[in-house]
Design an enzyme around this catalytic site. Structure first.
Site, PDB file in Angstrom:
ATOM      1  CG  HIS A  24      -0.682  -0.131   2.521  1.00 55.34           C
ATOM      2  ND1 HIS A  24       0.587   0.509   3.063  1.00 55.34           N
ATOM      3  CD2 HIS A  24      -1.167  -0.759   3.587  1.00 55.34           C
ATOM      4  CE1 HIS A  24       0.582   0.209   4.398  1.00 55.34           C
ATOM      5  NE2 HIS A  24      -0.381  -0.492   4.683  1.00 55.34           N
ATOM      6  CG  HIS A  78      -4.677  -5.513  12.306  1.00 56.59           C
ATOM      7  ND1 HIS A  78      -5.454  -4.386  12.498  1.00 56.59           N
ATOM      8  CD2 HIS A  78      -3.437  -5.451  11.775  1.00 56.59           C
ATOM      9  CE1 HIS A  78      -4.937  -3.846  11.829  1.00 56.59           C
ATOM     10  NE2 HIS A  78      -3.705  -4.311  11.295  1.00 56.59           N
ATOM     11  CD  GLU A  80      -3.568  -2.610   7.296  1.00 59.78           C
ATOM     12  OE1 GLU A  80      -2.954  -2.607   8.391  1.00 59.78           O
ATOM     13  OE2 GLU A  80      -3.220  -1.679   6.293  1.00 59.78           O
ATOM     14  CG  ASP A  82      -1.721  -6.921   6.095  1.00 61.69           C
ATOM     15  OD1 ASP A  82      -2.716  -6.155   6.659  1.00 61.69           O
ATOM     16  OD2 ASP A  82      -0.672  -6.476   6.641  1.00 61.69           O
ATOM     17  CG  HIS A 145      -1.166   0.106  12.493  1.00 62.54           C
ATOM     18  ND1 HIS A 145      -1.323   0.477  11.309  1.00 62.54           N
ATOM     19  CD2 HIS A 145      -1.435  -1.321  12.105  1.00 62.54           C
ATOM     20  CE1 HIS A 145      -1.481  -0.264  10.027  1.00 62.54           C
ATOM     21  NE2 HIS A 145      -1.800  -1.454  10.834  1.00 62.54           N
ATOM     22  CG  ASP A 164       0.194  -4.914  11.681  1.00 61.20           C
ATOM     23  OD1 ASP A 164       0.652  -5.864  10.928  1.00 61.20           O
ATOM     24  OD2 ASP A 164      -0.801  -4.238  11.251  1.00 61.20           O
ATOM     25  CE1 TYR A 196       4.942  -3.799   9.518  1.00 62.52           C
ATOM     26  CE2 TYR A 196       4.774  -3.060  11.480  1.00 62.52           C
ATOM     27  CZ  TYR A 196       4.294  -3.567  10.506  1.00 62.52           C
ATOM     28  OH  TYR A 196       2.954  -3.960  10.444  1.00 62.52           O
ATOM     29  CG  HIS A 229       3.627  -8.019   8.577  1.00 60.30           C
ATOM     30  ND1 HIS A 229       3.221  -8.440   7.499  1.00 60.30           N
ATOM     31  CD2 HIS A 229       2.833  -7.262   9.242  1.00 60.30           C
ATOM     32  CE1 HIS A 229       1.813  -7.860   7.211  1.00 60.30           C
ATOM     33  NE2 HIS A 229       1.811  -7.029   8.196  1.00 60.30           N
TER      34      HIS A 229
HETATM   35 FE1  FEO Z   1      -2.155  -3.483   9.989  1.00 57.93          FE
HETATM   36 FE2  FEO Z   1      -0.283  -6.051   8.865  1.00 57.93          FE
HETATM   37  O1  FEO Z   1      -1.604  -4.951   8.814  1.00 57.93           O
END
Ligand code: FEO
Length: 405
Positions: A24, A78, A80, A82, A145, A164, A196, A229
Site C-alpha cells: 500500500h 487485527h 486489516e 493483509d 495501529h 503488527d 517498519y 510479519h
Molecule cells: Fe495493519 Fe499488517 O496490517
C-alpha cells in the site's frame, strides 16, 4: 512452505510473499510474510488468517497438521486486509467456528464480510479463552495501529502473538530471529524493525510507551514474541521490546538527512555545501533526492536522523510536487523529537521555503529559520551561505540531541 512448530503444539501456518514490492505505497524490497498461528489443543484455534491471495497456501499449511474443518476458534487480532482478508475463505470451511475479536474489530469486519451467520464473541483486555492445556489471554491495543487491534498471549507457552507490533517486512527462509542473524546480521534485522516502525508506527509513540508499560506491569513472562510479519522473536525478544521503548522515547542517531528535489539542479547544487557544513561540524549526513528514492525509504531516513533539511525549488509559486508528497506522508506520521529546516531556489516568485516552514511549524517540530533561498542559480556567495547554514544547523542538531542522551 511447511508449517513450523514454534512452541509445543503451536505452529506457524503463514505465507511468505517473496514478490511484493509495493505494500500500500510502502516499498518492500525484501517482500514480507503474513504470519498466522495454529494451536493444536483440545479446541483447535487459529490465530489470524493471511492475505486473501495466499489463502490456499495458508489452508495447505493447516492441512499438513490437521483437517482444517476441525478448527473450533478463530482469533482475529487485527482486521486489516493483509491479515483478515482470507477470513471469509476459512469460514467457508468452518462455518460454525467462533470468532474472538474486539468490539471495534467486529464493527469493522462487518464492512468486509456478511457476518450475519457467524458466531462472533467480542473480547476485551483480560478476557481468557481456555483451549485445553493452553489459556489465551487477550490484550486490546487500540490504535496500534488500528482501532480494532489486539494481541493474544498464550499463558502456558509464555508466547505473545503481537499482530503488527514488533513485525518487519522481511520475506526470508528464516522463521526466527536467531536463524535470521545467522544467515544475515543483527544490523539488517534491526534496520527492518526501524523501517517498519518509522512507516507504520511513528504516530503512536506515546501509546506504544504506555502499552508496553502496561504489559510489563501485568508481569506476564514473555519468552517468545510472534508478530504477524517477518521473523519470530525467539532468541532475544527483550531486544525488540527495548528498541520499541527507545524509539517511542525519541531515540535516534545524531545525523542529518537532506531530503530534496530539484528542477534544473539549483536546489541540488545547494545540497553540496550544506552537506559539507554539516560534516565539518562532525555530524554524519545523508542526501536523499526524492524522485530517485521511494517515499518509505525517505521516511526511514527522516526517522533515523535527529535533524532533517528539506529542499525544494518553487514551481508556479508552489512547493515542488514530489516534496509536497513527502511532506504529506510526514504530516500523517506526526513526527516528534526531531529538528528541521528548509532551503530552496526560485525564479521570479518564491514560495516553497515559506510553505515548508509553515508545514514544519504546523507539525510542531523544532526548526532553524529562516533557511536559505537562492534566485535562479546559486552564486559563490549563496554557496558560502549554504555552507554556513549547514554548519549552523549541525550545531543546533548536536545541541538538541543532547536532550535525548
Ligand atoms: Fe495493519 Fe499488517 O496490517
Amino acid at each position: 512452505m511447511k508449517s513450523i512448530e514454534i512452541k509445543p503444539g503451536i505452529y506457524w501456518v503463514g505465507a511468505i510473499d517473496w514478490a511484493v514490492r509495493d505494500f500500500h505505497g510502502y516499498v518492500t524490497p525484501d517482500g514480507t510474510t503474513y504470519n498466522n498461528y495454529l494451536i493444536l489443543d483440545d479446541d483447535v484455534t487459529l490465530v489470524d488468517t493471511v492475505k486473501y491471495d495466499f489463502a490456499e497456501d495458508g489452508i495447505k499449511n493447516i492441512a499438513y497438521l490437521i483437517d482444517p474443518s476441525k478448527i473450533k476458534n478463530i482469533i482475529v487480532n487485527h482486521i486489516e486486509n493483509d491479515h483478515a482478508s482470507a477470513l471469509g475463505r476459512i469460514m467457508e470451511l468452518v462455518p460454525d467456528a467462533t470468532i474472538y475479536i474486539t468490539g471495534r474489530g467486529k464493527k469493522g469486519i462487518e464492512r468486509f464480510f456478511d457476518i450475519s451467520r457467524w458466531n462472533m464473541k467480542v473480547v476485551k483486555t483480560g478476557d481468557e479463552l481456555k483451549t485445553g492445556k493452553y489459556t489465551l489471554q487477550f490484550i486490546e491495543t487500540p490504535m496500534l495501529h488500528w482501532p480494532d487491534s489486539m494481541m493474544t498471549y498464550v499463558k502456558e507457552a509464555k508466547l505473545l502473538i503481537s499482530q503488527d507490533a514488533f513485525g518487519q517486512h522481511l520475506a526470508t527462509a528464516a522463521r526466527f530471529d536467531d536463524e535470521f542473524i545467522e544467515y544475515a546480521s543483527h544490523a539488517e534485522l534491526e534496520d527492518a524493525v526501524i523501517d517498519y516502525y518509522a512507516n507504520i508506527l511513528m504516530p503512536f509513540g506515546t501509546l506504544i510507551k504506555s502499552k508496553i508499560a502496561q504489559i510489563l506491569k501485568m508481569g506476564i513472562p514473555i519468552e517468545m514474541i510472534a508478530p504477524d510479519h517477518g521473523i519470530i522473536w525467539r532468541g532475544n525478544p527483550e531486544r525488540v521490546i527495548q528498541m520499541y521503548q527507545e524509539m517511542a522515547e525519541g531515540k535516534t542517531k545524531l545525523r542529518v538527512s537532506i531530503i530534496y528535489d530539484t528542477m534544473w539542479h539549483s536546489t541540488g547544487m545547494m545540497t553540496r555545501p550544506i552537506m559539507q557544513g554539516i560534516k565539518d561540524e562532525g555530524v554524519d549526513c545523508k542526501v536523499i533526492k526524492l524522485r530517485a528514492t521511494p517515499m518509505s525509504v525517505a521516511i526511514k531516513d527522516f526517522w533515523n536522523s535527529r535533524g532533517t533539511l528539506i529542499g525544494s525549488p518553487t514551481l508556479n509559486n508552489e512547493v515542488f510536487p514530489s516534496v509536497a508528497e513527502f511532506m504529506t506522508h510526514l504530516r500523517g506520521l506526526r513526527p516528534k523529537d526531531r529538528i528541521a529546516g528548509a532551503f530552496g531556489s526560485y525564479g521570479w516568485g518564491g514560495g516553497a521555503v515559506k510553505w515548508l516552514y509553515n508545514e514544519l511549524n504546523n507539525m510542531k517540530l523544532e526548526t532553524l529559520e529562516p533557511g536559505v533561498q537562492v534566485l535562479y542559480r546559486p552564486s559563490p556567495e549563496d554557496m558560502e551561505q549554504c555552507y554556513e547554514f549547514g554548519k549552523e544547523f549541525a550545531r543546533k542538531v548536536k545541541e538538541y540531541h543532547e536532550n535525548y542522551v
